[in-house]
Design a protein around this motif. Structure first.
Motif, PDB file in Angstrom:
ATOM      1  N   GLN A   1       0.831  -1.205   0.000  1.00  0.00           N
ATOM      2  CA  GLN A   1       0.000   0.000   0.000  1.00  0.00           C
ATOM      3  C   GLN A   1       0.860   1.247   0.000  1.00  0.00           C
ATOM      4  O   GLN A   1       2.007   1.224   0.435  1.00  0.00           O
ATOM      5  N   VAL A   2       0.275   2.319  -0.498  1.00  0.00           N
ATOM      6  CA  VAL A   2       0.949   3.621  -0.492  1.00  0.00           C
ATOM      7  C   VAL A   2       0.080   4.565   0.320  1.00  0.00           C
ATOM      8  O   VAL A   2      -1.074   4.805  -0.005  1.00  0.00           O
ATOM      9  N   GLN A   3       0.644   5.094   1.389  1.00  0.00           N
ATOM     10  CA  GLN A   3      -0.085   6.078   2.187  1.00  0.00           C
ATOM     11  C   GLN A   3       0.334   7.471   1.759  1.00  0.00           C
ATOM     12  O   GLN A   3       1.522   7.748   1.552  1.00  0.00           O
ATOM     13  N   LEU A   4      -0.654   8.342   1.632  1.00  0.00           N
ATOM     14  CA  LEU A   4      -0.440   9.685   1.107  1.00  0.00           C
ATOM     15  C   LEU A   4      -1.017  10.710   2.070  1.00  0.00           C
ATOM     16  O   LEU A   4      -2.160  10.562   2.516  1.00  0.00           O
ATOM     17  N   VAL A   5      -0.253  11.765   2.347  1.00  0.00           N
ATOM     18  CA  VAL A   5      -0.724  12.812   3.245  1.00  0.00           C
ATOM     19  C   VAL A   5      -0.417  14.176   2.632  1.00  0.00           C
ATOM     20  O   VAL A   5       0.750  14.525   2.431  1.00  0.00           O
ATOM     21  N   GLU A   6      -1.488  14.931   2.347  1.00  0.00           N
ATOM     22  CA  GLU A   6      -1.326  16.253   1.744  1.00  0.00           C
ATOM     23  C   GLU A   6      -1.160  17.328   2.808  1.00  0.00           C
ATOM     24  O   GLU A   6      -1.669  17.200   3.925  1.00  0.00           O
ATOM     25  N   SER A   7      -0.512  18.423   2.422  1.00  0.00           N
ATOM     26  CA  SER A   7      -0.409  19.599   3.278  1.00  0.00           C
ATOM     27  C   SER A   7      -0.204  20.823   2.400  1.00  0.00           C
ATOM     28  O   SER A   7       0.126  20.695   1.218  1.00  0.00           O
ATOM     29  N   GLY A   8      -0.448  21.999   2.987  1.00  0.00           N
ATOM     30  CA  GLY A   8      -0.172  23.236   2.284  1.00  0.00           C
ATOM     31  C   GLY A   8      -1.380  23.944   1.706  1.00  0.00           C
ATOM     32  O   GLY A   8      -1.226  24.947   1.006  1.00  0.00           O
ATOM     33  N   GLY A   9      -2.573  23.457   1.969  1.00  0.00           N
ATOM     34  CA  GLY A   9      -3.751  24.096   1.429  1.00  0.00           C
ATOM     35  C   GLY A   9      -4.061  25.407   2.112  1.00  0.00           C
ATOM     36  O   GLY A   9      -3.369  25.833   3.041  1.00  0.00           O
ATOM     37  N   GLY A  10      -5.109  26.061   1.619  1.00  0.00           N
ATOM     38  CA  GLY A  10      -5.520  27.308   2.236  1.00  0.00           C
ATOM     39  C   GLY A  10      -6.218  28.210   1.255  1.00  0.00           C
ATOM     40  O   GLY A  10      -6.743  27.753   0.237  1.00  0.00           O
ATOM     41  N   SER A  11      -6.219  29.500   1.569  1.00  0.00           N
ATOM     42  CA  SER A  11      -6.899  30.494   0.748  1.00  0.00           C
ATOM     43  C   SER A  11      -5.891  31.476   0.186  1.00  0.00           C
ATOM     44  O   SER A  11      -4.885  31.796   0.826  1.00  0.00           O
ATOM     45  N   VAL A  12      -6.192  31.956  -1.009  1.00  0.00           N
ATOM     46  CA  VAL A  12      -5.320  32.916  -1.676  1.00  0.00           C
ATOM     47  C   VAL A  12      -6.170  33.785  -2.579  1.00  0.00           C
ATOM     48  O   VAL A  12      -7.251  33.364  -3.029  1.00  0.00           O
ATOM     49  N   GLN A  13      -5.700  34.987  -2.856  1.00  0.00           N
ATOM     50  CA  GLN A  13      -6.404  35.851  -3.804  1.00  0.00           C
ATOM     51  C   GLN A  13      -5.988  35.498  -5.230  1.00  0.00           C
ATOM     52  O   GLN A  13      -4.897  34.958  -5.466  1.00  0.00           O
ATOM     53  N   ALA A  14      -6.857  35.817  -6.149  1.00  0.00           N
ATOM     54  CA  ALA A  14      -6.554  35.586  -7.564  1.00  0.00           C
ATOM     55  C   ALA A  14      -5.222  36.241  -7.928  1.00  0.00           C
ATOM     56  O   ALA A  14      -4.939  37.363  -7.505  1.00  0.00           O
ATOM     57  N   GLY A  15      -4.435  35.496  -8.701  1.00  0.00           N
ATOM     58  CA  GLY A  15      -3.108  35.962  -9.057  1.00  0.00           C
ATOM     59  C   GLY A  15      -2.020  35.507  -8.112  1.00  0.00           C
ATOM     60  O   GLY A  15      -0.826  35.634  -8.423  1.00  0.00           O
ATOM     61  N   GLY A  16      -2.406  34.975  -6.960  1.00  0.00           N
ATOM     62  CA  GLY A  16      -1.447  34.540  -5.966  1.00  0.00           C
ATOM     63  C   GLY A  16      -0.930  33.140  -6.209  1.00  0.00           C
ATOM     64  O   GLY A  16      -1.271  32.496  -7.209  1.00  0.00           O
ATOM     65  N   SER A  17      -0.129  32.664  -5.273  1.00  0.00           N
ATOM     66  CA  SER A  17       0.522  31.360  -5.402  1.00  0.00           C
ATOM     67  C   SER A  17       0.367  30.540  -4.127  1.00  0.00           C
ATOM     68  O   SER A  17       0.265  31.095  -3.029  1.00  0.00           O
ATOM     69  N   LEU A  18       0.355  29.229  -4.307  1.00  0.00           N
ATOM     70  CA  LEU A  18       0.373  28.278  -3.197  1.00  0.00           C
ATOM     71  C   LEU A  18       1.197  27.080  -3.626  1.00  0.00           C
ATOM     72  O   LEU A  18       1.296  26.785  -4.820  1.00  0.00           O
TER      73      LEU A  18
ATOM     74  N   LEU B   1       1.383  22.934  -2.733  1.00  0.00           N
ATOM     75  CA  LEU B   1       0.905  21.747  -2.041  1.00  0.00           C
ATOM     76  C   LEU B   1       2.030  20.727  -1.934  1.00  0.00           C
ATOM     77  O   LEU B   1       2.869  20.621  -2.839  1.00  0.00           O
ATOM     78  N   SER B   2       2.010  20.000  -0.836  1.00  0.00           N
ATOM     79  CA  SER B   2       2.953  18.903  -0.640  1.00  0.00           C
ATOM     80  C   SER B   2       2.180  17.629  -0.332  1.00  0.00           C
ATOM     81  O   SER B   2       1.084  17.683   0.223  1.00  0.00           O
ATOM     82  N   CYS B   3       2.760  16.511  -0.693  1.00  0.00           N
ATOM     83  CA  CYS B   3       2.155  15.207  -0.410  1.00  0.00           C
ATOM     84  C   CYS B   3       3.280  14.234  -0.103  1.00  0.00           C
ATOM     85  O   CYS B   3       4.116  13.964  -0.975  1.00  0.00           O
ATOM     86  N   THR B   4       3.299  13.727   1.109  1.00  0.00           N
ATOM     87  CA  THR B   4       4.300  12.714   1.438  1.00  0.00           C
ATOM     88  C   THR B   4       3.740  11.342   1.096  1.00  0.00           C
ATOM     89  O   THR B   4       2.561  11.061   1.341  1.00  0.00           O
ATOM     90  N   PHE B   5       4.579  10.491   0.487  1.00  0.00           N
ATOM     91  CA  PHE B   5       4.156   9.137   0.135  1.00  0.00           C
ATOM     92  C   PHE B   5       5.047   8.139   0.858  1.00  0.00           C
ATOM     93  O   PHE B   5       6.251   8.352   1.007  1.00  0.00           O
ATOM     94  N   SER B   6       4.429   7.027   1.272  1.00  0.00           N
ATOM     95  CA  SER B   6       5.112   6.107   2.188  1.00  0.00           C
ATOM     96  C   SER B   6       6.081   5.170   1.496  1.00  0.00           C
ATOM     97  O   SER B   6       7.007   4.652   2.123  1.00  0.00           O
TER      98      SER B   6
END
Length: 120
Positions: free
Chosen positions: A1-18, A20-25
């Motif tokens: 199995q592969v376990q996946l955990v996301e992080s880094g979400g949130g809110s941003v205004q148009a034109g902005g940047s974010l 995301l990260s995902c660690t895999f086992s």
């Protein structure tokens, strides 16, 4: 199995940047980011294969970049020049072996999802 955990979400205004990260086992030949907006189906955003080949949805080309750090077992999605239509739950997905398809059914392992909201 592969376990996946996301992080880094949130809110941003148009034109902005974010980012995301995902660690895999463990090793996965195919790693991808999908997203699902309210009332819509889950769609692929970007995919990266074991040797680094990448593919993108037309709607995010030239704005989003998928990458991975095999030493850290982490998948990334750099999102620039974001738009309100990028608002969705974003999911990390993995498939142990090839081929790497672009449909939900091509992926066996999924993260829990993370919300991204882009305001105008």
């Amino acid at each position: 199995q592969v376990q996946l955990v996301e992080s880094g979400g949130g809110s941003v205004q148009a034109g902005g940047s974010l980012r995301l990260s995902c660690t895999f086992s463990t090793y996965a030949h195919c790693l991808a980011w999908f997203r699902q907006a309210p009332g819509k189906g889950r769609e692929v955003v970007a995919l990266i294969e074991a040797l680094g080949t990448t593919r993108y949805a037309n709607s995010v080309k030239d704005r989003f970049t998928i990458s991975k750090d095999n030493a850290e077992n982490t998948l990334y999605l750099q999102m620039n020049n974001m738009r309100p239509e990028d608002t969705a739950m974003y999911y990390c997905a993995a498939r142990r072996g090839p081929p790497c398809g672009l449909e939900m059914g091509d992926f066996v392992y999924w993260g829990q999802g993370i919300q991204i909201t882009v305001s105008s």
